[in-house]
Design a protein around this motif. Structure first.
Motif, mmCIF file in Angstrom:
data_model
loop_
_atom_site.group_PDB
_atom_site.id
_atom_site.type_symbol
_atom_site.label_atom_id
_atom_site.label_comp_id
_atom_site.label_asym_id
_atom_site.label_seq_id
_atom_site.Cartn_x
_atom_site.Cartn_y
_atom_site.Cartn_z
ATOM 1 N N HIS A 72 0.829 -1.206 0.000
ATOM 2 C CA HIS A 72 0.000 0.000 0.000
ATOM 3 C C HIS A 72 0.862 1.254 0.000
ATOM 4 N N TRP A 73 0.332 2.301 -0.626
ATOM 5 C CA TRP A 73 1.032 3.586 -0.710
ATOM 6 C C TRP A 73 1.411 4.091 0.684
ATOM 7 N N ASN A 350 -8.135 1.397 -2.290
ATOM 8 C CA ASN A 350 -7.747 1.415 -3.707
ATOM 9 C C ASN A 350 -6.341 1.936 -3.938
ATOM 10 N N TYR A 351 -5.783 2.615 -2.914
ATOM 11 C CA TYR A 351 -4.471 3.227 -3.113
ATOM 12 C C TYR A 351 -3.346 2.236 -2.824
ATOM 13 N N ASN A 355 -2.058 -0.556 -7.948
ATOM 14 C CA ASN A 355 -3.009 0.317 -8.652
ATOM 15 C C ASN A 355 -2.345 1.587 -9.146
ATOM 16 N N LEU A 356 -1.509 2.193 -8.294
ATOM 17 C CA LEU A 356 -0.848 3.449 -8.678
ATOM 18 C C LEU A 356 0.112 3.242 -9.850
ATOM 19 N N TYR A 367 -9.105 4.761 -11.485
ATOM 20 C CA TYR A 367 -9.520 6.159 -11.276
ATOM 21 C C TYR A 367 -11.050 6.282 -11.289
ATOM 22 N N LEU A 456 -4.869 9.976 -10.105
ATOM 23 C CA LEU A 456 -4.852 9.385 -8.759
ATOM 24 C C LEU A 456 -4.082 10.255 -7.774
#
Length: 547
Positions: A72-73, A350-351, A355-356, A367, A456
């Motif tokens: 995850h971010w 979602n981040y 995904n990014l 998005y 994003l």
């Protein structure tokens, strides 16, 4: 993105927009090296000579450890950045936060502490029985403080949402002390977004978990130090609010504050504590315990800062998701509360990094399934009692379309006013809001600044004028600006007299980061300081003025 276990059917994927052809931004969410020695920057235009200080930024800067990857971010190792500005010149340096997580990961070349979206593998050195026992416990909190720079008692700290912060020297970026909230007060964490009064008193919020269930705690930290090396001494819990559902408290990233009140926004983004505790057994990370329950209303709780009393009147609104508030103030018997909010709370999961880093149609799909975030105003009537009439709009504020209707003895249902015109839809909504905080926080104000989100991550800078809901925009194709920070000019007499600073990065060209300085009034570029380094897209920053 697993549906919560209590849903009978598969989650229906909503599409909120229909955007096609988004450019890939993979290279602005990749690991970089630190730059601990200051390097000079190339100035284009002019950086006003009156700006003296350190523009500090925080965010994830390392997404892999050995051959393991974070998911995850929010998991990346904290990288602290400093743009030192003096007499029109700028130097840049960065350092990884010397956290226990970072040191442990480095030493073992594997992820040794679980992060928000990444679970550590069991330690191969433990025997079977020890590994089995370790599967039934709250994950060890991470001290990877990668969200923000904040101040308590005049000192700078970096923080995330656990109970561990680090005191940092804004000059050297060195980590000087690890500070544990739970050593001072009974909380399991605190937000990365405290509010500070002009005298330095700070307010924050943190959860506590006990046999009685989850509680939300309002925290107050004194304004000054009694001795030079103290940290959170004197912090106290102002009040404790039980979570309606004992084992499923709401997630909150921040809260609102007016002159006399702290406002806790209990939103329908829930954390399933049982899932967190059994995460090691089921192989699930903390982010897997988050879910959005649109059947629940949002509840605004008002806490009096002087007495610690929680208002018996609860203000309800339809389900919303909010990460960042803009400002709140009291006027004529009403509390006006402005925030960035959306109608869907599934964004947080979602981040993840995969995904990014997507491209093409897969990126567009990520998005389009994220709900846009817009600035909204709620108007809460403060003097509600048994004489207050039912079923009529109590909001007497001229020109405001927000409503507040008493629906039962202690409940007022509120709808919002949009703090923007149609034009903001073209820019994908607005996040990372900032105001002239030092002078206008908790007071009536006119301007706020933020990032537009046609991607994003932020891809424009926006100045919003609440009077008339007019906006000014800074944008350049292929450039992605971070959270704008307002710095007032010396002897400023007007609210927007000063500059707005933002770190701008691009995925299209290697080593082409720059610090952007805009005239806050006109929103025109004054100058930029180009740094020949790569910086990943970050979260929050602060300006630390120096004499």
């Amino acid at each position: 993105n697993n549906p919560p276990s209590h849903s009978k059917s598969m989650k229906k994927i909503n599409h909120f927009t229909d955007v096609h052809g988004l450019p890939c931004i993979e290279s602005i969410v990749r690991s970089v090296e630190e730059t601990p020695e200051p390097i000079t920057t190339k100035i284009t235009g002019t950086i006003p000579e009156w700006i003296n200080g350190n523009f500090l930024r925080n965010g994830p800067g390392k997404f892999e450890i050995g051959n393991q990857k974070f998911n995850h971010w929010f998991d990346g190792m904290a990288l602290l950045h400093q743009f030192k500005i003096h007499n029109g010149h700028v130097t840049y340096k960065s350092r990884f936060l010397s956290s226990d997580s970072y040191q442990g990961n480095k030493e073992h070349s594997r992820i040794t502490v679980s992060e928000f979206g990444t679970l550590t593998m069991p330690d191969p050195c433990k025997n079977f029985f020890q590994r089995f026992l370790s599967r039934f416990e709250l994950p060890k909190p991470t001290d990877n403080a990668n969200v923000s720079f904040v101040t308590y008692k005049g000192d700078y700290y970096v923080s995330t949402e656990t109970n561990l912060m680090h005191k940092v020297d804004p000059e050297t970026l060195e980590t000087t002390q690890r500070v544990d909230w739970s050593k001072f007060i009974a909380v399991n964490g605190a937000t990365a977004h405290p509010h500070t009064e002009p005298d330095g008193t700070a307010y924050n919020m943190g959860n506590s978990y006990s046999a009685k269930g989850a509680h939300y705690n309002i925290i107050c930290v004194p304004p000054t130090k009694k001795v030079a090396d103290e940290t959170l001494e004197g912090a106290r819990v102002l009040c404790s609010i039980p979570s309606k559902d004992k084992t499923k408290p709401s997630y909150y990233h921040s809260f609102a504050m007016s002159e006399n009140y702290v406002v806790f926004i209990e939103q329908p983004i829930k954390m399933d504590i049982l899932k967190v505790v059994t995460g090691k057994l089921t192989g699930k990370s903390i982010s897997d315990s988050f879910y959005w329950d649109p059947k629940l209303n949002t509840v605004f709780h008002l806490i009096n800062k002087q007495t610690g009393m929680v208002s018996s009147v609860k203000y309800l609104a339809k389900p919303l998701s909010t990460f960042h508030q803009i400002n709140a103030y009291e006027e004529g018997g009403f509390l006006i509360m402005d925030m960035c909010a959306s109608d869907d709370g599934q964004a947080i999961t979602n981040y993840n990094i995969q995904n990014l880093r997507k491209s093409g149609e897969a990126l567009d799909e990520v998005y389009n399934t994220l709900c846009r975030v817009f600035p909204r105003r709620f108007v809460l009537p403060l003097n509600v009692n048994h004489e207050t009439p039912f079923d009529q709009n109590l909001n007497q504020h001229s020109g405001s379309t927000a409503t507040a209707v008493k629906i039962s003895k202690n409940q007022v249902f509120c709808t919002h006013e949009d703090l923007h015109g149609e034009e903001l839809h073209e820019y994908g909504g607005l996040e990372f809001p900032q105001i002239n905080y030092g002078v206008y926080n908790t007071k009536p104000y006119r301007y706020f600044y933020g990032c537009g989100f046609r991607h994003l991550v932020g891809d424009t800078l926006i100045k919003m004028d609440i009077h008339g809901k007019q906006m000014k925009v800074w944008e350049q194709p292929g450039l992605y600006p971070s959270e704008p920070v307002f710095v007032p000019a010396p002897n400023a007499t007007e609210e927007d007299d000063g500059v707005v600073m933002s770190v701008v990065i691009t995925p299209n060209k290697d080593k082409s980061t720059f610090l952007l300085v805009l005239n806050a009034k006109t929103f025109e570029e004054l100058g930029r300081a180009e740094v020949p380094v790569n910086i990943p897209y970050g979260f929050h920053g602060a300006f630390n003025p120096t004499p």
